[in-house]
Design an enzyme around this catalytic site. Structure first.
Site, PDB file in Angstrom:
ATOM      1  N   CYS A 142      -1.830  33.896  10.319  1.00  0.00           N
ATOM      2  CA  CYS A 142      -1.541  34.617  11.564  1.00  0.00           C
ATOM      3  C   CYS A 142      -1.117  33.707  12.704  1.00  0.00           C
ATOM      4  O   CYS A 142      -1.780  33.667  13.741  1.00  0.00           O
ATOM      5  CB  CYS A 142      -2.755  35.417  11.971  1.00  0.00           C
ATOM      6  SG  CYS A 142      -3.312  36.422  10.614  1.00  0.00           S
ATOM      7  N   GLU A 143      -0.101  32.926  12.515  1.00  0.00           N
ATOM      8  CA  GLU A 143       0.531  32.253  13.644  1.00  0.00           C
ATOM      9  C   GLU A 143       1.979  31.931  13.275  1.00  0.00           C
ATOM     10  O   GLU A 143       2.280  31.705  12.104  1.00  0.00           O
ATOM     11  CB  GLU A 143      -0.228  31.018  14.108  1.00  0.00           C
ATOM     12  CG  GLU A 143      -0.709  30.063  13.070  1.00  0.00           C
ATOM     13  CD  GLU A 143      -1.535  28.945  13.726  1.00  0.00           C
ATOM     14  OE1 GLU A 143      -0.933  28.176  14.497  1.00  0.00           O
ATOM     15  OE2 GLU A 143      -2.729  28.843  13.461  1.00  0.00           O
ATOM     16  N   ARG A 167       2.827  20.104   6.368  1.00  0.00           N
ATOM     17  CA  ARG A 167       3.854  19.179   6.861  1.00  0.00           C
ATOM     18  C   ARG A 167       4.966  19.874   7.669  1.00  0.00           C
ATOM     19  O   ARG A 167       5.360  19.372   8.714  1.00  0.00           O
ATOM     20  CB  ARG A 167       4.450  18.359   5.716  1.00  0.00           C
ATOM     21  CG  ARG A 167       3.387  17.529   4.953  1.00  0.00           C
ATOM     22  CD  ARG A 167       3.990  16.489   4.022  1.00  0.00           C
ATOM     23  NE  ARG A 167       4.614  15.423   4.768  1.00  0.00           N
ATOM     24  CZ  ARG A 167       5.887  15.334   4.986  1.00  0.00           C
ATOM     25  NH1 ARG A 167       6.724  16.209   4.460  1.00  0.00           N
ATOM     26  NH2 ARG A 167       6.373  14.351   5.716  1.00  0.00           N
ATOM     27  N   GLU A 184       0.835  -1.213   0.000  1.00  0.00           N
ATOM     28  CA  GLU A 184       0.000   0.000   0.000  1.00  0.00           C
ATOM     29  C   GLU A 184       0.865   1.256   0.000  1.00  0.00           C
ATOM     30  O   GLU A 184       0.778   2.079   0.922  1.00  0.00           O
ATOM     31  CB  GLU A 184      -0.887   0.027   1.253  1.00  0.00           C
ATOM     32  CG  GLU A 184      -1.800  -1.159   1.420  1.00  0.00           C
ATOM     33  CD  GLU A 184      -2.461  -1.185   2.807  1.00  0.00           C
ATOM     34  OE1 GLU A 184      -2.045  -0.419   3.709  1.00  0.00           O
ATOM     35  OE2 GLU A 184      -3.404  -1.973   2.981  1.00  0.00           O
ATOM     36  N   PRO A 185       1.731   1.444  -0.981  1.00  0.00           N
ATOM     37  CA  PRO A 185       2.566   2.645  -0.965  1.00  0.00           C
ATOM     38  C   PRO A 185       1.758   3.894  -1.320  1.00  0.00           C
ATOM     39  O   PRO A 185       0.883   3.857  -2.189  1.00  0.00           O
ATOM     40  CB  PRO A 185       3.609   2.362  -2.047  1.00  0.00           C
ATOM     41  CG  PRO A 185       2.946   1.412  -2.990  1.00  0.00           C
ATOM     42  CD  PRO A 185       1.978   0.607  -2.160  1.00  0.00           C
ATOM     43  N   GLY A 186       2.034   4.986  -0.633  1.00  0.00           N
ATOM     44  CA  GLY A 186       1.442   6.275  -0.969  1.00  0.00           C
ATOM     45  C   GLY A 186       2.546   7.252  -1.319  1.00  0.00           C
ATOM     46  O   GLY A 186       2.738   7.652  -2.465  1.00  0.00           O
ATOM     47  N   TYR A 240       4.923  18.391  11.343  1.00  0.00           N
ATOM     48  CA  TYR A 240       5.949  17.373  11.638  1.00  0.00           C
ATOM     49  C   TYR A 240       7.356  17.955  11.670  1.00  0.00           C
ATOM     50  O   TYR A 240       8.330  17.197  11.763  1.00  0.00           O
ATOM     51  CB  TYR A 240       5.946  16.273  10.569  1.00  0.00           C
ATOM     52  CG  TYR A 240       4.586  15.731  10.208  1.00  0.00           C
ATOM     53  CD1 TYR A 240       3.872  14.946  11.113  1.00  0.00           C
ATOM     54  CD2 TYR A 240       4.032  15.979   8.966  1.00  0.00           C
ATOM     55  CE1 TYR A 240       2.622  14.441  10.782  1.00  0.00           C
ATOM     56  CE2 TYR A 240       2.785  15.466   8.624  1.00  0.00           C
ATOM     57  CZ  TYR A 240       2.090  14.708   9.542  1.00  0.00           C
ATOM     58  OH  TYR A 240       0.857  14.213   9.203  1.00  0.00           O
TER      59      TYR A 240
HETATM   60  N1  LLP Z   1      -1.299   1.905   4.582  1.00  0.00           N
HETATM   61  C1  LLP Z   1      -1.768   2.358   5.766  1.00  0.00           C
HETATM   62  C2  LLP Z   1      -2.617   1.490   6.587  1.00  0.00           C
HETATM   63  C3  LLP Z   1      -1.418   3.643   6.210  1.00  0.00           C
HETATM   64  O1  LLP Z   1      -1.859   4.088   7.384  1.00  0.00           O
HETATM   65  C4  LLP Z   1      -0.580   4.465   5.395  1.00  0.00           C
HETATM   66  C5  LLP Z   1      -0.203   5.811   5.814  1.00  0.00           C
HETATM   67  C6  LLP Z   1      -0.148   3.945   4.160  1.00  0.00           C
HETATM   68  C7  LLP Z   1      -0.519   2.655   3.791  1.00  0.00           C
HETATM   69  C8  LLP Z   1       0.723   4.713   3.233  1.00  0.00           C
HETATM   70  O2  LLP Z   1       1.964   5.004   3.775  1.00  0.00           O
HETATM   71  P1  LLP Z   1       3.097   5.683   2.873  1.00  0.00           P
HETATM   72  O3  LLP Z   1       3.537   4.670   1.820  1.00  0.00           O
HETATM   73  O4  LLP Z   1       2.496   6.889   2.236  1.00  0.00           O
HETATM   74  O5  LLP Z   1       4.162   6.011   3.826  1.00  0.00           O
HETATM   75  N2  LLP Z   1       0.594  12.764   6.839  1.00  0.00           N
HETATM   76  C9  LLP Z   1       1.851  12.124   7.117  1.00  0.00           C
HETATM   77  C10 LLP Z   1       1.852  10.655   6.703  1.00  0.00           C
HETATM   78  C11 LLP Z   1       0.729   9.848   7.315  1.00  0.00           C
HETATM   79  C12 LLP Z   1       0.747   8.398   6.903  1.00  0.00           C
HETATM   80  C13 LLP Z   1      -0.469   7.714   7.335  1.00  0.00           C
HETATM   81  N3  LLP Z   1      -0.602   6.347   6.905  1.00  0.00           N
HETATM   82  C14 LLP Z   1       2.974  12.915   6.444  1.00  0.00           C
HETATM   83  O6  LLP Z   1       2.702  13.944   5.823  1.00  0.00           O
HETATM   84  O7  LLP Z   1       4.144  12.562   6.555  1.00  0.00           O
END
Ligand code: LLP
Length: 421
Positions: free
Chosen positions: A346-347, A314, A275-277, A318
């Protein structure tokens, strides 16, 4: 590698100069490269080529339908975490049998919707959810295909807010209790066990935590099979990190990640899902903004942009680093000097970078935030009544606005005045 490069001194997205898009669309805006999205998806396909597999794009990272359709057309599955994301995947034309449903708090309505429109599997995160899902499916005369998300108690060594695989995190069930829950699952009328799920965190820059978690999942697969369960599919989550700075970061390549997966699971005769994002979307997108003012402060200067924390949260959330580069390439010999790069909100948290060395820039100049494709647009808000910024998709020498900037009227007219006012 991405497709945002200088040509003749102007930063391009593939074959389109960003100055051209900025003139047509206005700033700030997000811009995505089709070639980069496709390239990154194919890297994962190639990395797992030796195994039965499905690459499910984590659409929480970038959920514009045009992006989902681009990846869906290549055969990508989708990992969704809400009824809204499920509908987006559907709207982009991805069939239910390529959609997996993750998340700790699925509601009955979301379960029902996914079951009636088709679902590859639910990644169940608790015994409580499992029982509710069984009831919902059984009441529809169906059996819900499931994996149970196990928490392997591995420290992913990533940012505190995006680590998910330690025992204090809210995700999954402790791996030690998995056998009991699978035993219960086997008795539930609305449940069909198909496999195991694990996801230990995001922006991992080392393969070791993955391998530690996966090894535990391989052991559990053997145990559960010995208990009589059908474990034919393993969902290994996402999390592979990307380089946010050009110089000193070298996260593992998808090919090495794939080789490790084949090494750990190769003899198990299972189908692998990932499940890459971020790795697909992150470096496939940039945010382009204009300088409003160069403000000379006492002891430090501020580059005030028309993009703010509501557009890209971000850094504020983070402490994340994004490279920020001028759209018109700086002359090589130019002296750089440190500035604080901030937005108009404004922060003080609305700060993108402190004392960042930048070439000389002035009001009206364009800058680009690199690596902003993942968790950029999707996390934006209208804080300070700043409209959500447009998204633009480039393919070769073409570009299209894939989400227009809303008008102020559209935003304000969403409010309703009660009768007494
Ligand atoms: N699968 C599940 C169950 C997840 O919770 C996530 C991300 C992914 C896959 C995808 O992960 P990736 O390959 O993108 O690392 N907003 C944060 C990242 C939150 C990730 C949440 N879960 C940021 O901007 O760094």
């Amino acid at each position: 590698m991405d497709h945002f490069l200088y040509r003749d001194g102007i930063l391009h997205a593939e074959d389109v100069p960003l100055t051209e898009i900025a003139a047509a669309v206005g700033t700030p805006f997000y811009c995505y490269s089709t070639a980069t999205l496709e390239r990154h998806f194919r890297l994962f396909q190639d990395a797992l080529a030796g195994m039965d597999h499905l690459v499910c794009f984590a659409i929480k990272s970038l959920s514009n339908q045009a992006v989902l359709r681009t990846l869906g057309n290549l055969g990508a599955g989708m990992d969704v975490v809400s009824g809204g994301e499920y509908r987006r995947a559907q709207a982009a034309g991805v069939p239910g049998e390529r959609i997996v449903f993750s998340g700790v708090g699925k509601t009955r309505e979301e379960m029902e919707y996914a079951l009636s429109h088709g679902i590859r599997q639910f990644n169940v995160e608790s015994a409580e959810e499992l029982r509710v899902l069984s009831q919902v499916a059984a009441s529809m005369g169906k059996r819900a295909p499931i994996t149970l998300r196990v928490n392997p108690d591995v420290d992913a060594k990533t940012h505190e807010k995006i680590a998910t695989g330690r025992k204090e995190d809210k995700f999954g069930v402790p791996i030690a209790s998995a056998r009991n829950i699978y035993a219960e699952a086997a008795t539930l009328p609305g449940i069909e066990v198909v496999g195991i799920d694990v996801h230990i965190g995001s922006q991992l820059t080392d393969l070791a935590p993955f391998e530690a978690a996966f090894t535990k999942v391989a052991d559990l697969t053997r145990e559960l099979r010995a208990d009589g369960h059908v474990i034919r599919r393993l969902d290994l989550g996402g999390g592979l990190g990307i380089p946010y700075t050009r110089s000193n970061e070298t996260p593992p390549l998808p090919l090495d990640y794939g080789a490790m997966i084949q090494r750990v699971f190769g003899d198990l005769d299972v189908e692998i899902e990932i499940e890459p994002g971020r790795l697909i979307a992150g470096n496939a997108g940039i945010l382009v903004a204009s300088v409003i003012y160069l403000k000379e402060g006492e002891g430090r200067d501020f580059l005030i942009l028309d993009a703010a924390m509501n557009d890209l949260i971000r850094p504020a959330m983070y402490g994340a680093h994004h490279d920020i580069i001028p759209v018109i390439e700086a002359v090589a010999a130019t002296d750089q000097r440190p500035v604080d790069i901030v937005g108009p909100v404004c922060e003080s948290g609305d700060t993108f970078a402190k004392q960042r060395a930048m070439p000389p820039l002035d009001a009206g100049d364009l800058v680009a935030f690199r690596s902003a494709g993942a968790y950029g647009a999707v996390m934006s808000s209208e804080y300070n009544t700043r409209p959500l910024i447009p998204e633009v998709l480039v393919k070769g020498d073409q570009y299209a606005v894939i989400r227009p900037r809303p008008s102020f009227d559209e935003i304000i007219n969403r409010d309703r005045l009660p009768e007494w006012l």
